[in-house]
Design a protein around this motif. Sequence first.
Motif, mmCIF file in Angstrom:
data_model
loop_
_atom_site.group_PDB
_atom_site.id
_atom_site.type_symbol
_atom_site.label_atom_id
_atom_site.label_comp_id
_atom_site.label_asym_id
_atom_site.label_seq_id
_atom_site.Cartn_x
_atom_site.Cartn_y
_atom_site.Cartn_z
ATOM 1 N N SER A 5 -95.794 -85.016 -79.075
ATOM 2 C CA SER A 5 -95.159 -86.141 -79.751
ATOM 3 C C SER A 5 -93.698 -86.282 -79.339
ATOM 4 C CB SER A 5 -95.258 -85.953 -81.268
ATOM 5 O OG SER A 5 -94.621 -87.014 -81.952
ATOM 6 N N PHE A 6 -92.992 -85.170 -79.231
ATOM 7 C CA PHE A 6 -91.582 -85.182 -78.828
ATOM 8 C C PHE A 6 -91.448 -85.740 -77.411
ATOM 9 C CE2 PHE A 6 -87.661 -82.341 -77.880
ATOM 10 C CZ PHE A 6 -86.806 -83.396 -78.160
ATOM 11 N N GLU A 7 -92.277 -85.280 -76.510
ATOM 12 C CA GLU A 7 -92.214 -85.758 -75.134
ATOM 13 C C GLU A 7 -92.557 -87.243 -75.053
ATOM 14 O OE1 GLU A 7 -91.054 -84.238 -72.525
ATOM 15 O OE2 GLU A 7 -90.611 -82.478 -73.771
ATOM 16 N N LYS A 8 -93.523 -87.668 -75.837
ATOM 17 C CA LYS A 8 -93.900 -89.085 -75.849
ATOM 18 C C LYS A 8 -92.724 -89.940 -76.310
ATOM 19 C CE LYS A 8 -96.975 -92.372 -78.144
ATOM 20 N NZ LYS A 8 -97.897 -92.575 -79.285
ATOM 21 N N MET A 9 -92.039 -89.500 -77.385
ATOM 22 C CA MET A 9 -90.887 -90.247 -77.887
ATOM 23 C C MET A 9 -89.811 -90.356 -76.822
ATOM 24 S SD MET A 9 -87.526 -89.993 -79.031
ATOM 25 C CE MET A 9 -87.289 -88.245 -79.409
ATOM 26 N N LYS A 10 -89.505 -89.248 -76.134
ATOM 27 C CA LYS A 10 -88.446 -89.265 -75.130
ATOM 28 C C LYS A 10 -88.795 -90.201 -73.970
ATOM 29 C CE LYS A 10 -88.054 -84.762 -74.611
ATOM 30 N NZ LYS A 10 -87.524 -83.461 -74.098
ATOM 31 N N GLN A 11 -90.062 -90.207 -73.589
ATOM 32 C CA GLN A 11 -90.481 -91.100 -72.514
ATOM 33 C C GLN A 11 -90.346 -92.564 -72.924
ATOM 34 O OE1 GLN A 11 -94.441 -89.929 -71.364
ATOM 35 N NE2 GLN A 11 -93.797 -87.887 -70.652
ATOM 36 N N GLU A 12 -90.739 -92.873 -74.163
ATOM 37 C CA GLU A 12 -90.606 -94.245 -74.662
ATOM 38 C C GLU A 12 -89.127 -94.647 -74.742
ATOM 39 O OE1 GLU A 12 -92.630 -94.395 -78.384
ATOM 40 O OE2 GLU A 12 -94.632 -94.313 -77.484
ATOM 41 N N ARG A 13 -88.297 -93.719 -75.201
ATOM 42 C CA ARG A 13 -86.868 -94.009 -75.310
ATOM 43 C C ARG A 13 -86.249 -94.231 -73.934
ATOM 44 N NH1 ARG A 13 -83.712 -89.405 -78.254
ATOM 45 N NH2 ARG A 13 -84.131 -88.372 -76.255
ATOM 46 N N ASP A 14 -86.587 -93.379 -72.981
ATOM 47 C CA ASP A 14 -86.067 -93.546 -71.622
ATOM 48 C C ASP A 14 -86.505 -94.872 -71.029
ATOM 49 O OD1 ASP A 14 -84.881 -91.081 -71.828
ATOM 50 O OD2 ASP A 14 -86.386 -90.033 -70.611
ATOM 51 N N SER A 15 -87.761 -95.233 -71.284
ATOM 52 C CA SER A 15 -88.281 -96.497 -70.762
ATOM 53 C C SER A 15 -87.532 -97.688 -71.353
ATOM 54 C CB SER A 15 -89.775 -96.606 -71.073
ATOM 55 O OG SER A 15 -90.292 -97.849 -70.639
ATOM 56 N N LEU A 16 -87.272 -97.625 -72.657
ATOM 57 C CA LEU A 16 -86.524 -98.707 -73.318
ATOM 58 C C LEU A 16 -85.101 -98.797 -72.788
ATOM 59 C CD1 LEU A 16 -87.603 -98.513 -77.071
ATOM 60 C CD2 LEU A 16 -87.900 -100.453 -75.529
ATOM 61 N N GLU A 17 -84.444 -97.638 -72.587
ATOM 62 C CA GLU A 17 -83.078 -97.633 -72.071
ATOM 63 C C GLU A 17 -83.019 -98.210 -70.667
ATOM 64 O OE1 GLU A 17 -81.685 -93.639 -72.369
ATOM 65 O OE2 GLU A 17 -81.332 -93.751 -74.537
ATOM 66 N N ASN A 18 -83.971 -97.838 -69.826
ATOM 67 C CA ASN A 18 -84.006 -98.364 -68.460
ATOM 68 C C ASN A 18 -84.249 -99.874 -68.474
ATOM 69 O OD1 ASN A 18 -83.590 -95.808 -67.384
ATOM 70 N ND2 ASN A 18 -85.778 -95.384 -67.157
ATOM 71 N N ALA A 19 -85.163 -100.309 -69.342
ATOM 72 C CA ALA A 19 -85.452 -101.739 -69.423
ATOM 73 C C ALA A 19 -84.245 -102.509 -69.944
ATOM 74 C CB ALA A 19 -86.661 -101.974 -70.333
ATOM 75 N N TRP A 20 -83.527 -101.927 -70.911
ATOM 76 C CA TRP A 20 -82.338 -102.589 -71.468
ATOM 77 C C TRP A 20 -81.256 -102.735 -70.391
ATOM 78 C CZ3 TRP A 20 -80.807 -105.106 -75.769
ATOM 79 C CH2 TRP A 20 -79.446 -105.254 -75.989
ATOM 80 N N ARG A 21 -80.995 -101.666 -69.653
ATOM 81 C CA ARG A 21 -79.974 -101.728 -68.600
ATOM 82 C C ARG A 21 -80.349 -102.754 -67.527
ATOM 83 N NH1 ARG A 21 -80.357 -95.949 -68.633
ATOM 84 N NH2 ARG A 21 -78.769 -95.011 -69.979
ATOM 85 N N ALA A 22 -81.621 -102.755 -67.129
ATOM 86 C CA ALA A 22 -82.074 -103.710 -66.104
ATOM 87 C C ALA A 22 -81.921 -105.142 -66.600
ATOM 88 C CB ALA A 22 -83.527 -103.421 -65.733
ATOM 89 N N ASN A 23 -82.238 -105.366 -67.882
ATOM 90 C CA ASN A 23 -82.106 -106.713 -68.436
ATOM 91 C C ASN A 23 -80.638 -107.142 -68.492
ATOM 92 O OD1 ASN A 23 -83.529 -109.009 -69.580
ATOM 93 N ND2 ASN A 23 -82.534 -108.487 -71.520
#
Length: 518
Positions: A176-194
């Motif tokens: 669960s912890f790893e899943k959360m971190k992956q989702e958070r990293d994905s959101l951060e990358n998407a936010w920066r790209a946007n």
Amino acid sequence: MIKTIKLFFAIAFFAIGINLQAQEQDPVVKNILDEATNNSQLEILAHELLDVIGPRLVGTPQMQQAHDWAVDTYSRWGISARNEQWGEWKAWERGITHIDMLQPRVQTLDGMQLAWNPSTGPKGVTAEVVTIPTVKDSLDFQRWMKTIKGKFVLASMYQITGRPDYNWEEFATQASFEKMKQERDSLENAWRANMERTGYGRREIHQALEEAGAAGIITSYWSKGFGSNKIFSARTKTIPTIDIELEDYTMLYRLAEYGNKPIVKIVAESKDLGVAPTYNTLAEIKGTEKPDEYVVLSAHFDSWDGGTGATDNGTGTLVMMEAMRILKKVYPNPKRTILVGHWGSEEQGLNGSRAFVEDHPEIVKNTQAMFNQDNGTGRVVNLSGAGFLHSYEYLSRWLEAVPKDITKHIETHFPGSPSGGGSDNASFLAAGAPAFNLSSLSWSYWNYTWHTNRDTYDKIVFDDVRSNAILTAILVYMACEDPNRTSTEKIVLPVDSRTGEQRTWPEPRSPERRGGLD
């Protein structure tokens, strides 16, 4: 051979005994310990500075009040003190901030206006809240900007959790912890790209939204701790910018994204006061034998104003004031002049200390040692030689006079390397003065109190602050008594592994003397 070894140990133990006995019998060290332990003024000083005066944002009436309070306090102790002007700043005073969600239900939200932002007036501003959409390119973003007139824009990314990582590590499954971190990293990358696709940088986008007619900007600079947000300054000139704590910000974000059209009312009654002078507060105990040589105590006086600036840098201020009070009482006739600097506008770029270094080269040139404390309420655990080749010789000798229950926590690094920034010791170091940072134990400083809305009196650990005041007072005493001038010979700095070039000693930089006015 055995007799030689026995004789060696006998001499060694005898020398240690003499050292311990000398430490115990040194009347000044003994009196420093007694005064700091049995007559501490730390709690009352903290109350007066943090509870009564509060945060000390440069350019505010509270900053001026703090400078005047420090001069008055030193004067009561019989210490000569003054406020020395070095520049001017945009003058501003925080007023009441009240944030209410009116639709789809009524709820008062936790947040505050950012520094130097204009007032909304008592009637406030009421508007719908919208998020920044995912755009294809800058033209797509410009088309969307035509729709935001009269609306509040949520300008920070959405956080999927308000729990710090240590809380996840304690309670979540590893998966669960790893899943959360992956989702958070994905959101951060998407936010920066946007953000890149909008055509604006993180700093410039607020002005662009203002120019497009937004009613206001709502941000949430989460500090990755429960209920803790970083609070800095606004980038808008005419519309309100507020920071809302993560719990309420993410609620507004979800409401907007789900199409519930949240409506918020913001009342932020700040005052534009024009221009204010900026100061350093200086106090000194004049030397009797070498009055033109200086031992300098250092702590920046200003703060951001999310909380009351308790650990950044109220605690450093308390350490230096208490050390000065103790020294005046038990060591009133030092051989060298003891000078304390409470610097203004450190938070905007070491401006106060840089101004002092620029304006007083005669003091900097004759500095025996400078001790700076800045990073939080914890006991000092790290002392570096700051790149001075022979710093081991004198700092180690001075530390020998400090009780072992204090020094046992301190890790030393010799000769160390010079700091290029970060705190006011860097201003003196750049000018070649032997300036040392008394670096503290964290106490979750970076996530919970550094520049946050949670930096308040209750976070102070007074036992650690008292230890630091004792350490500082003894180091200052030893530096004053040392018959020799400290060596300022610098090490040869190593090659930078990234550039392949020889590193050079930091160079002095001029301060900003007209903050927010040009």
